[in-house]
Each structure stands twice: as C-alpha cells, then as structure tokens.
Design an enzyme around this catalytic site. Structure first.
Site, PDB file in Angstrom:
ATOM      1  N   GLU A 161       0.839  -1.207   0.000  1.00  0.00           N
ATOM      2  CA  GLU A 161       0.000   0.000   0.000  1.00  0.00           C
ATOM      3  C   GLU A 161       0.876   1.259   0.000  1.00  0.00           C
ATOM      4  OE1 GLU A 161      -3.122  -0.035   2.939  1.00  0.00           O
ATOM      5  OE2 GLU A 161      -3.323   2.138   2.891  1.00  0.00           O
ATOM      6  N   ARG A 162       1.984   1.202   0.734  1.00  0.00           N
ATOM      7  CA  ARG A 162       2.845   2.390   0.830  1.00  0.00           C
ATOM      8  C   ARG A 162       3.605   2.631  -0.473  1.00  0.00           C
ATOM      9  NH1 ARG A 162       3.910   0.858   7.171  1.00  0.00           N
ATOM     10  NH2 ARG A 162       1.883   1.677   7.803  1.00  0.00           N
TER      11      ARG A 162
END
Ligand code: FAD
Length: 284
Positions: free
Chosen positions: A143-144
């Site tokens: 996600e990052r």
C-alpha cells in the site's frame, strides 16, 4: 496471498473485475497509528465468528460489498492475537454510522462503522488465525509503495500546469515564469519528483526480487507525503488568487494529497519504522 481459493473466488475475483467494492477495516476511533491496540473482537463460536466493535476512517465504507477486517480473535499478545476476516457488508448487525466530511479526497467516501453481534462463517478467515497483524504489516508495504506511485503523475501534472499558467500570465509586463525565483523553484521541484521516482523504482525492484522492503517502502511513503505537500503548496502560490479557487487542479491536489502524510500510516509512523531499521528507536 494467504486466503483460500474459495475466498479468492468469492471476494477477490469480483473485486478485480470491478463488480465488488472492497474496503480495508484496520483503524478504529481509539487506534490508528497504534494498530496493535485495536479493540474489535471476533469470537469463534462453532462454525462462526461473532464480531463486535467498530472501525473508523474506512475508505469506501459507505458503498463496500465486503471488508477485509482486522479483529482480535484471542486474548494473547497484541501482535499474535489478531486475524484478517472477509466480511460481507450486508450482514445483520453492521451499521454504517456516518460518512465523514473531509478536507480533501471528497470524491471518495470515508465511513465510521459499528459491528453488533455480526455473524460471519469461520471459513472467511484469511490464512491462519493469529497471523492477521503480520499479514497486515506485509500488506502495508504494498500500500505504501502504491501510495507513492500514485502521486508521481499528479505532481508532474501540477508542475506542468503551473509552467503553462505562469508562462502566459503576466505581471510587471513579463510572464510570471520569467522570474528566476519561479522557474528555478519549479526546476527544483521537478528534480525532487525524479528522486522520488528513483527511490520508488529501487524499492519496487527489490520487492519484486522477494526482499523485505519495509525500510525502503517507509522512506518512499515519507518522501511522497512530504514532497506532495511541498509541490502543491509551492505551485499554488505561483497561481496567485486563481490558486485559491476551486476552478483549478492545483487547489484540489493541495487538499487531496495532504492525506498522503496521514493515511496508510502517518509520516511519524514511517519515521519510527525507519528508526527501528536504523537501530535508533529507543526500546520501551
Ligand atoms: C481520508 C482517510 C482515509 C482512510 N482510509 C482508511 C481505510 O480505508 N482503512 C483504515 O483502516 N484506515 C484508514 N484511514 C486511517 C489512517 O490510516 C489513520 O488516520 C492513520 O493511520 C493515523 O491514525 P489516527 O488518525 O488515529 O492518528 P493518531 O494515531 O491519533 O495519530 C495522530 C498524529 O500523532 C502523531 N503520532 C502518532 N504516533 C506517533 C509517534 N510514534 N511519534 C510521533 N508522532 C506520532 C502523528 O502526527 C499522527 O498523525 C484513513 C484516514 C483518512 C484520513
């Protein structure tokens, strides 16, 4: 990665096809940065889990067909008592309490949700019981990286739009862009964007090779959030009054991209992770 084939077929396939909307239920009113401290419980009773508690800040929570829920499934240590569960959002006992009014990202709904004795089949458990925290930390890396990748085009676009606008807008009988303070600043920002891209590509290459990229993903996310704020703030300034209106992209990105330093783990959480890998985070 860890769910059964049955779960993949039931939840992932229609989501990837665009037929289902998914949401991720991690944060709670009392636990955002401190994920280990969540209070929602999923208690096993026969072939079911009974879920009680609530989630906060859930993107697409008002419209989601299912939630990937992190809940406490035992009373053990906080990093080993959690599990991820696929939760259909039409079950009795799920209450979408409110759609949160936000500064930015206004085209994406964000919900507060409560669970009251929600019964879900135990086969909806993803992977092994008690491994949810670990699975979630792995998901955060992707996600990052995605978070940083998703801003690159926006930053390039806003710099280019600022060049176009300041190139035709005149003050003191010359285009605003002709002031060295303006074109030098835009050159600096464009350079920073390329540095972010390079760090992101390096992290992704290492990830694809199967390495643990927790440190790099945290650095990329930190830099993306900080740079997004810097680029949108500087560019908005060069638009003058127009930059303060709702008619231009720069004002929207100024609001929307502010989220990157908060959502998916705040800048300070990223700094803590980086410090942990550097061996400089004091132990409690
Ligand atoms: C628009 C939006 C969408 C979101 N979508 C989702 C979603 O879909 N699913 C989901 O589960 N969550 C979602 N979130 C939640 C998001 O992940 C949290 O807001 C974030 O992790 C921060 O948690 P918090 O808001 O509780 O802040 P808190 O934990 O209360 O922290 C507040 C601030 O304190 C500071 N801080 C915290 N810890 C430290 C530390 N160790 N050292 C120094 N300073 C610190 C930071 O500046 C931090 O921003 C979303 C949030 C927003 C705003």
């Amino acid at each position: 990665r860890f769910g059964s084939d049955e779960l993949k077929k039931q939840f992932l396939t229609p989501t990837i096809a665009g037929d289902f909307v998914a949401c991720l239920g991690i944060s709670e009113a009392g636990a955002g940065s401190d994920v280990a401290n969540i209070k929602t419980t999923a208690v096993r009773k026969g072939d079911e889990y009974i879920i009680n508690g609530g989630k906060m800040w859930i993107t697409s929570g008002c419209q989601a067909d299912w939630m990937c829920l992190l809940a406490n499934t035992s009373e053990g240590p906080p990093h080993r008592n959690k599990s991820l569960i696929c939760l259909p959002m039409n079950l009795p006992g799920i209450h979408v309490a409110k759609k949160i009014d936000k500064l930015g990202m206004r085209s994406s709904d964000t919900a507060q949700i409560f669970f009251e004795d929600v019964k879900v089949p135990s086969r909806n458990l993803i992977g092994e019981e008690g491994k949810g925290f670990t699975y979630q930390m792995l998901q955060f890396q992707e996600e990052r990286l995605w978070g940083a990748a998703s801003v690159l085009t926006s930053l390039e676009t806003v710099i280019q739009e600022t060049i176009d606008y300041t190139g035709q807008r005149k003050a003191f009988e010359q285009p605003i862009l002709h002031n060295q303070a303006v074109h030098f600043r835009l050159a600096e920002l464009a350079t920073e964007v390329e540095l972010l891209r390079s760090l992101l590509y390096r992290a992704v290459a290492l990830y694809v090779e199967g390495n643990d990229v927790t440190k790099f993903a945290s650095m990329v996310k930190l830099k993306a959030g900080r740079l997004a704020r810097e680029v949108t703030d500087s560019c908005l300034q060069f638009w003058g009054g127009m930059g303060f209106t709702s008619e231009v992209l720069v004002s929207r990105l100024y609001r929307d991209l502010r989220l990157i330093s908060i959502g998916g783990g705040s800048d300070e959480t990223m700094l803590s992770i980086i410090c942990k890998y550097m061996g400089t985070l004091p132990s409690k």
